[in-house]
Design an enzyme around this catalytic site. Structure first.
Site, PDB file in Angstrom:
ATOM      1  CB  CYS A   6      -1.006  -0.051   1.146  1.00 57.97           C
ATOM      2  SG  CYS A   6      -2.400   1.081   0.923  1.00 57.97           S
ATOM      3  CG  HIS A 123      -2.968  -3.924   3.281  1.00 58.31           C
ATOM      4  ND1 HIS A 123      -2.022  -3.158   3.917  1.00 58.31           N
ATOM      5  CD2 HIS A 123      -3.767  -3.070   2.598  1.00 58.31           C
ATOM      6  CE1 HIS A 123      -2.241  -1.889   3.642  1.00 58.31           C
ATOM      7  NE2 HIS A 123      -3.291  -1.804   2.842  1.00 58.31           N
ATOM      8  CD  GLU A 125       0.008  -5.582   5.730  1.00 56.25           C
ATOM      9  OE1 GLU A 125      -0.521  -4.450   5.736  1.00 56.25           O
ATOM     10  OE2 GLU A 125       0.414  -6.128   4.680  1.00 56.25           O
TER      11      GLU A 125
END
Length: 158
Positions: A6, A123, A125
């Site tokens: 991002c 994302h 994560e």
């Protein structure tokens, strides 16, 4: 290895570590949703535990996720195998309707020429435990760990 998701992807492009630039989403709307992605390059250090054209689902959350690169740059990154992820539908089909932000060639993630820097808009994560909504992000993190354990001074591009 360096990974930026991002805003981290934006920083890597702005710093000149990755080709291209991130711009406003083509529809000028903020998008926060699960997104299917097709793995275009299954190679160390970021995607070695994936297979070519594997479809993963990762969340996106951005208003400036529209990846842009000029024609010459697109040709270069295609030829060098630097495109790692593309937006797609659940079956792995890349199309304008599966592209959530207007990114050139549906690109969601690219590496530098050496292959040791990855920028991606999604994302990984955020999906590393079932309680968080999925585990598809683990394949990226585990790929990096495996690459580092195998060769700490990993030459990134074969």
């Amino acid at each position: 290895p360096v990974i930026g998701s991002c805003n981290g992807f934006q920083v890597l492009c702005e710093a000149g570590l990755l080709p291209g630039a991130l711009m406003r989403n083509s529809h000028l709307q903020f998008r926060c949703q699960e997104q299917h992605l097709r793995v275009e390059r299954a190679a160390a250090p970021f995607t070695s535990l994936c297979h070519q054209e594997q479809v993963v689902s990762l969340p996106i959350s951005h208003g400036d996720g529209n990846y842009f690169i000029d024609d010459a740059g697109l040709e270069r990154i295609e030829a060098n195998g630097q495109i790692v992820l593309r937006y797609c539908d659940a079956a792995g089909n890349v199309s304008a309707t599966a592209n959530p932000n207007g990114s050139r060639a549906s690109i969601a993630g690219v590496t530098n020429e050496a292959g040791n820097v990855l920028g991606l808009m999604p994302h990984p994560e955020r999906v590393v435990e079932p309680e968080l909504g999925g585990t598809d992000g683990l394949v990226f993190l585990r790929s990096m760990l495996e690459a580092l354990h195998e060769r700490p001074t990993y030459p990134m591009k074969p």
